[in-house]
Scaffold this active site. Structure first.
Site, mmCIF file in Angstrom:
data_model
loop_
_atom_site.group_PDB
_atom_site.id
_atom_site.type_symbol
_atom_site.label_atom_id
_atom_site.label_comp_id
_atom_site.label_asym_id
_atom_site.label_seq_id
_atom_site.Cartn_x
_atom_site.Cartn_y
_atom_site.Cartn_z
ATOM 1 N N ASP A 97 0.829 -1.212 0.000
ATOM 2 C CA ASP A 97 0.000 0.000 0.000
ATOM 3 C C ASP A 97 0.861 1.260 0.000
ATOM 4 O OD1 ASP A 97 -2.334 1.439 -0.018
ATOM 5 O OD2 ASP A 97 -2.763 1.188 2.112
ATOM 6 N N GLY A 100 -0.063 5.590 -4.330
ATOM 7 C CA GLY A 100 -0.631 6.888 -4.679
ATOM 8 C C GLY A 100 0.021 8.010 -3.880
ATOM 9 N N TRP A 130 2.964 7.961 -2.517
ATOM 10 C CA TRP A 130 4.360 8.077 -2.968
ATOM 11 C C TRP A 130 4.427 9.001 -4.181
ATOM 12 C CZ3 TRP A 130 7.063 7.124 -7.443
ATOM 13 C CH2 TRP A 130 8.451 6.962 -7.337
ATOM 14 N N HIS A 172 2.179 3.512 -9.139
ATOM 15 C CA HIS A 172 1.961 2.082 -9.386
ATOM 16 C C HIS A 172 3.147 1.476 -10.143
ATOM 17 C CE1 HIS A 172 -1.885 2.435 -7.622
ATOM 18 N NE2 HIS A 172 -2.468 3.075 -8.621
ATOM 19 N N LEU A 181 10.776 -21.020 -4.912
ATOM 20 C CA LEU A 181 9.971 -20.025 -4.197
ATOM 21 C C LEU A 181 8.565 -20.023 -4.779
ATOM 22 C CD1 LEU A 181 9.563 -17.444 -2.407
ATOM 23 C CD2 LEU A 181 10.470 -16.111 -4.323
ATOM 24 N N ARG A 183 2.051 -4.769 6.265
ATOM 25 C CA ARG A 183 1.349 -3.723 5.512
ATOM 26 C C ARG A 183 2.184 -2.448 5.533
ATOM 27 N NH1 ARG A 183 -4.894 -2.408 4.586
ATOM 28 N NH2 ARG A 183 -4.607 -0.686 3.151
ATOM 29 N N ARG A 243 -4.834 -1.992 8.824
ATOM 30 C CA ARG A 243 -6.044 -2.792 8.616
ATOM 31 C C ARG A 243 -5.765 -3.855 7.575
ATOM 32 N NH1 ARG A 243 -7.480 2.530 6.973
ATOM 33 N NH2 ARG A 243 -7.126 2.839 4.738
HETATM 34 C C1 IPE Z 1 -5.367 -2.648 -0.101
HETATM 35 O O1 IPE Z 1 -5.045 -1.317 -0.282
HETATM 36 C C2 IPE Z 1 -5.337 -3.377 -1.406
HETATM 37 C C3 IPE Z 1 -4.018 -3.576 -1.999
HETATM 38 C C4 IPE Z 1 -2.881 -3.264 -1.458
HETATM 39 C C5 IPE Z 1 -4.018 -4.215 -3.288
HETATM 40 P P1 IPE Z 1 -6.169 -0.194 -0.453
HETATM 41 O O2 IPE Z 1 -5.444 1.083 -0.607
HETATM 42 O O3 IPE Z 1 -7.092 -0.576 -1.539
HETATM 43 O O4 IPE Z 1 -6.951 -0.278 0.925
HETATM 44 P P2 IPE Z 1 -7.822 0.789 1.696
HETATM 45 O O5 IPE Z 1 -8.826 1.326 0.704
HETATM 46 O O6 IPE Z 1 -6.900 1.865 2.153
HETATM 47 O O7 IPE Z 1 -8.419 0.045 2.831
HETATM 48 C C1 IPE Z 2 -1.513 0.355 -3.349
HETATM 49 O O1 IPE Z 2 -1.360 1.725 -3.410
HETATM 50 C C2 IPE Z 2 -1.839 -0.246 -4.696
HETATM 51 C C3 IPE Z 2 -3.206 -0.739 -4.804
HETATM 52 C C4 IPE Z 2 -4.107 -0.701 -3.874
HETATM 53 C C5 IPE Z 2 -3.596 -1.303 -6.061
HETATM 54 P P1 IPE Z 2 -2.593 2.736 -3.383
HETATM 55 O O2 IPE Z 2 -2.995 2.995 -4.812
HETATM 56 O O3 IPE Z 2 -3.671 2.244 -2.513
HETATM 57 O O4 IPE Z 2 -1.902 4.012 -2.791
HETATM 58 P P2 IPE Z 2 -2.496 5.023 -1.698
HETATM 59 O O5 IPE Z 2 -3.007 4.197 -0.554
HETATM 60 O O6 IPE Z 2 -3.581 5.789 -2.372
HETATM 61 O O7 IPE Z 2 -1.328 5.862 -1.322
HETATM 62 MG MG MG Z 3 -4.065 2.458 -0.543
#
Ligand code: IPE
Ligand code: IPE
Ligand code: MG
Length: 248
Positions: free
Chosen positions: A22, A25, A27, A39, A134, A191, A197
């Site tokens: 996670d 975005g 970053w 991404h 692996l 995480r 969460r």
């Molecule tokens: C969880 O991250 C899903 C993945 C890492 C693929 P999200 O960014 O979607 O989760 P929430 O919305 O913060 O709970």
């Molecule tokens: C995790 O990064 C990638 C996916 C959930 C696919 P996010 O896209 O959720 O990034 P944030 O949480 O908005 O920073």
């Molecule tokens: Mg996220």
């Protein structure tokens, strides 16, 4: 003096590490870049990590949460970008996976993915099936509740067809019908990005996982960060509901 890597590998690493990747975005935003750039950087971080785990660490299973069942709710342009990126990630690394003995598995509702991507996934799973170094599982369109729901349906179908009686329904019987059947439960769930969460990740399977949270955003998560997480894991006492051995 031993390095941290030497120390953690000599103690015995967890068998299965699962990662909620996670923070892509955030970053990107911190750099004034579009989320898509985050991404892309996240995919490079995953590549770096898989290589490191395969060559240096001795962890037998890693699971990467790449796209959740709920991520379909993001803007279509982001969803399309993410799926295309993941499709390319799998296709472009296939040769490397085979050469390094990586067995790829995918969990999640694969039927919801674009058809071309379903073919990429099926081909990669089949081509890497003999890998023994692996096990890498990628969670795509995955939700823990959906996984458990599907297992319930499979159980009801087996009961309806007389292959199972209600008394046969045990935790093991359920586990055998989850997408993760045949893969041991995660010992350590990590995480990144400061969120604490599950976001519907391996809900059933993480019943006794140790949890590790770090503020590092996924694109910055390095092999050294993983080694630190494992070092932390090794200092914990896993009791599984029992009591520690006491001398009386
Ligand atoms: C969880 O991250 C899903 C993945 C890492 C693929 P999200 O960014 O979607 O989760 P929430 O919305 O913060 O709970
Ligand atoms: C995790 O990064 C990638 C996916 C959930 C696919 P996010 O896209 O959720 O990034 P944030 O949480 O908005 O920073
Ligand atoms: Mg996220």
């Amino acid at each position: 003096m031993k390095t941290l890597l030497e120390r953690v590998t000599s103690i015995g690493v967890p068998r299965h590490v699962a990662l909620i990747m996670d923070g892509n975005g955030r970053w990107a935003r911190a750099r004034g870049l579009p989320r898509t750039a985050g991404h892309e950087a996240g995919a490079r971080a995953a590549e770096r990590l898989v290589r490191f785990v395969g060559r240096r660490l001795g962890v037998a299973y890693i699971t990467l949460f790449a796209f959740s069942a709920e991520n379909w709710g993001r803007p279509k342009a982001e969803v399309d970008f993410l799926l295309a990126l993941l499709d390319r990630f799998i296709a472009e690394h296939l040769g490397e996976f085979v050469d390094s003995g990586i067995r790829l598995r995918v969990i999640g509702d694969v039927s919801t993915l674009p058809v071309a991507m379903q073919r990429t996934v099926a081909n990669a799973v089949e081509t890497t099936a003999c890998g023994t170094n692996l096990n890498v599982t990628i969670a795509l369109s995955y939700g823990g509740r959906q996984d458990i729901t599907h297992a319930c349906r499979r159980i009801l179908a087996d009961v309806a067809q007389g292959r199972l009686t209600p008394d046969d329904v045990s935790a093991e019987a359920i586990a055998r019908r989850l997408d993760t059947a045949g893969t041991p439960d995660p010992d350590l769930v990590i995480r990144t990005s400061g969120e604490r969460r599950f976001s519907n990740f391996l809900l059933w399977q993480s019943a006794y996982a140790e949890l590790y949270f770090t503020d590092v955003l996924w694109p910055d998560f390095s092999p050294a960060d993983l080694v630190m997480a494992i070092d932390d894991f090794q200092k914990r006492e896993r009791r599984f509901g029992a009591v520690a051995e006491v001398a009386e």
